[in-house]
Design a protein around this motif. Structure first.
Motif, short mmCIF file in Angstrom:
data_model
loop_
_atom_site.label_atom_id
_atom_site.label_comp_id
_atom_site.label_asym_id
_atom_site.label_seq_id
_atom_site.Cartn_x
_atom_site.Cartn_y
_atom_site.Cartn_z
N ALA A 162 6.17 68.78 -30.00
CA ALA A 162 7.39 67.96 -29.56
C ALA A 162 7.33 67.35 -28.31
N GLN A 163 7.82 66.13 -28.51
CA GLN A 163 7.71 65.11 -27.05
C GLN A 163 9.08 64.45 -27.12
N TRP A 164 9.47 63.98 -25.90
CA TRP A 164 10.42 62.95 -25.71
C TRP A 164 9.75 61.66 -26.28
N THR A 165 10.44 60.77 -26.84
CA THR A 165 9.82 59.66 -27.27
C THR A 165 10.53 58.37 -26.65
N GLN A 166 11.99 58.66 -26.27
CA GLN A 166 12.76 57.52 -25.79
C GLN A 166 13.81 58.04 -24.72
N ALA A 167 14.03 57.07 -23.65
CA ALA A 167 14.98 57.31 -22.68
C ALA A 167 15.87 56.25 -22.53
N ASN A 168 17.12 56.58 -22.00
CA ASN A 168 18.06 55.39 -21.65
C ASN A 168 17.86 54.80 -20.26
N ALA A 225 17.94 58.93 -18.86
CA ALA A 225 18.17 60.12 -19.53
C ALA A 225 17.26 60.21 -20.72
N PRO A 226 16.80 61.27 -20.98
CA PRO A 226 15.82 61.43 -22.46
C PRO A 226 16.96 61.15 -23.58
N THR A 227 16.58 60.38 -24.27
CA THR A 227 17.61 60.20 -25.54
C THR A 227 17.09 60.43 -26.85
#
Length: 218
Positions: free
Chosen positions: A42-48, A71-73
């Motif tokens: 798993a990974q964060w893929t977008q942030a605001n 913030a990670p979104t």
């Protein structure tokens, strides 16, 4: 939205599944352990990174930032050859005290906490838990608390070789007390434990909620 308040700093997550027959539990143990260690990531893929408006978690209104927080979104789960049943995402968010400069608290002050108010494709399990953590206190003057949070979302079953994105919407707790200078910048440490049948197979960390402390959010 239901919110549970607590002053207990340690939280225990009930893990595992109940089986009716011991022999079934033994048979299931090996593939479950394999799934937790080797078949998914798993990974964060977008942030605001835009001006952020957050809904209050008690649905009483909104709070707007006056600067550019981040913030990670969105996060992505990439599965391998083994099905992942009963997937949950366990979010914790804790205000970092690094960079904070709270020298003279006046009365009781509670800084805002942050928690996911929604995860697209997921269903919240239980209440959002808010824990008041003391971060500054001066005798006869006052105490300042951070509001740390925990929230769990059910993501269902993830098929073999699937790659799924989950959009995360953040909300904020209410705050109490005086608006005081908090220093230059601060962040909320976000950790997400991704579990299948209560066994962690991946963890998201390192992508936090960051903002200037005087941004009008805390």
């Amino acid at each position: 939205m239901t919110i549970e308040n607590t002053n207990v700093s340690r939280r225990t997550l009930v893990k595992g599944a109940a089986w009716s027959l011991p022999v079934v539990a033994v048979a299931a143990a090996t593939p479950l352990a394999a799934a937790s260690t080797g078949t998914a990531s798993a990974q964060w893929t977008q942030a605001n990174t835009q001006l952020l408006t957050l809904g209050l978690l008690d649905n009483s209104g909104t709070v707007s930032a006056s600067v550019l927080p981040s913030a990670p979104t969105q996060f992505r789960i990439t599965n391998g050859a083994t099905e992942l049943p009963n997937v949950t995402a366990v979010f914790t968010a804790a205000l970092s005290t690094a960079g904070l400069n709270i020298t003279v608290p006046v009365g009781t002050t509670k800084l805002r906490g942050f928690a996911p108010s929604a995860v697209a494709g997921g269903t919240r399990v239980g209440n959002i838990t808010i824990t008041d953590r003391e971060i500054a206190s001066v005798a006869l003057l006052g105490t300042t608390y951070a509001q740390d949070t925990a929230a769990t979302y059910s993501l269902g079953t993830i098929a073999p070789n699937a790659a799924l994105d989950f959009d995360t919407t953040w909300g904020a707790t209410g705050r109490e007390g005086l608006n005081i200078s908090l220093g230059v910048a601060t962040s909320v440490t976000v950790v997400v434990s991704l579990q299948s049948n209560g066994v962690e197979f991946a963890q998201l960390s390192g992508s936090n909620i960051n903002m200037l402390a005087n941004a009008g959010v805390l």
